[in-house]
Design an enzyme around this catalytic site. Structure first.
Site, PDB file in Angstrom:
ATOM      1  N   ARG A  66       0.825  -1.225   0.000  1.00  0.00           N
ATOM      2  CA  ARG A  66       0.000   0.000   0.000  1.00  0.00           C
ATOM      3  C   ARG A  66       0.857   1.272   0.000  1.00  0.00           C
ATOM      4  O   ARG A  66       0.473   2.276  -0.601  1.00  0.00           O
ATOM      5  CB  ARG A  66      -0.932  -0.036   1.226  1.00  0.00           C
ATOM      6  N   ILE A  78      -7.339   7.742  -1.328  1.00  0.00           N
ATOM      7  CA  ILE A  78      -7.256   6.277  -1.322  1.00  0.00           C
ATOM      8  C   ILE A  78      -8.048   5.869  -0.076  1.00  0.00           C
ATOM      9  O   ILE A  78      -7.890   6.454   0.996  1.00  0.00           O
ATOM     10  CB  ILE A  78      -5.782   5.806  -1.274  1.00  0.00           C
ATOM     11  N   SER A  79      -8.968   4.899  -0.229  1.00  0.00           N
ATOM     12  CA  SER A  79      -9.852   4.539   0.880  1.00  0.00           C
ATOM     13  C   SER A  79      -9.085   3.924   2.051  1.00  0.00           C
ATOM     14  O   SER A  79      -7.998   3.364   1.874  1.00  0.00           O
ATOM     15  CB  SER A  79     -10.902   3.532   0.424  1.00  0.00           C
ATOM     16  N   GLN A  80      -9.730   3.988   3.219  1.00  0.00           N
ATOM     17  CA  GLN A  80      -9.227   3.345   4.432  1.00  0.00           C
ATOM     18  C   GLN A  80      -9.054   1.829   4.156  1.00  0.00           C
ATOM     19  O   GLN A  80      -9.907   1.234   3.490  1.00  0.00           O
ATOM     20  CB  GLN A  80     -10.309   3.581   5.495  1.00  0.00           C
TER      21      GLN A  80
END
Ligand code: SAH
Length: 254
Positions: free
Chosen positions: A76, A102-104
């Site tokens: 990530r 960018i999502s959790q």
């Protein structure tokens, strides 16, 4: 003395040469691996990633092994801006430029698990962003088609995905509201930007027996993560999963 030194030098000459050669080689090897650890993955980030999966994902009830495995494998930190790498494994979304995020990690895992992806599936993602969600999904399914409306984001994600060697992902710059007709129908569709309605072209491009995850709601409202299933007869079933907050699904860029 001269007679004694000469045989000594002769005897020591070869082992010394081997020693210096070995020292030079191992020094270059260390430098090369250090460079790689900066550019790519490293033990440090791997430890953070495993901890992220334990504490933020498995602890919240995600138990699909293929999803947990993909979240442990995808680096990530390579999908966030360089200066944010230190926070890449935190329990929150992060900015990726152009007002997008960018999502959790937990939301990425939850949406992936909802789709019950399988190894022969063909998936569509609307909202490539950094390319992270596409990379996670690509670890499980056969092929991921992903669309991004912001050209520089789409191009950067395509380059990044190539550099990190994800070979089963295709990126297209364009409005994902209309889906990607040419490769339809899809076994799964994941929309990572919120829309005030479910785009009809996406419903149409979902295979019978296919699954979709999409946040529904306006930009200033609490949105709802919806799970949609198309039965073998083509009927649509919807389920409300949880309140979420996503950037809006835009209809044009600029
Ligand atoms: N899935 C991404 C994060 C998504 S953020 C990741 O893993 O990083 C939502 C993304 O959807 C943004 O990059 C935004 O530009 C994009 N987007 C918004 N409207 C879109 C549309 N109509 N078609 C395609 N992409 C869109």
């Amino acid at each position: 003395m001269r007679y004694l030194a000469l045989p000594l030098i002769r005897a020591a000459y070869k082992p010394l040469l081997v020693f210096f050669l070995f020292a030079t080689l191992s020094l270059s090897f260390c430098q090369i691996s250090y460079c790689f650890s900066l550019q790519g993955d490293s033990e440090h980030y791997k430890r953070l990633r495993y901890k992220m999966v334990d504490k933020q994902i498995a602890a919240r009830g995600i138990d699909d092994e293929s999803v947990l495995g993909a979240m442990r494998d995808v680096p990530r930190h390579l999908f966030v801006p360089k200066k944010k790498r230190g926070s890449a494994y935190g329990d929150f979304p992060l900015p990726i430029g152009y007002g997008q995020t960018i999502s959790q990690p937990y939301i990425v895992a939850l949406m992936t698990e909802l789709l019950k992806p399988e190894k022969n599936d063909v998936a569509l993602e609307v909202g490539t962003g950094s390319g992270y969600q596409a990379a996670v999904l690509s670890q499980i399914v056969k092929k991921v088609y992903t669309m991004e409306i912001v050209p520089p984001l789409g191009k950067a994600a395509e380059k990044r995905l190539k550099e990190v060697s994800y070979k089963n992902i295709e990126v297209k710059v364009g409005d994902g509201y209309y889906g990607w007709e040419e490769h339809a129908p899809f076994d799964c569709i994941i929309v990572t930007a919120a829309s005030d309605h479910i785009p009809p072209p996406l419903i149409k491009q979902l295979k019978k027996g296919g699954k979709m995850a999409i946040p529904v709601g306006g930009p200033f409202q609490v949105q709802s993560l919806m799970f949609i299933e198309k039965s073998e007869k083509g009927e649509i079933k919807m389920k409300n999963i949880l309140p979420v907050r996503f950037v809006p699904l835009r209809r044009k860029w600029k």
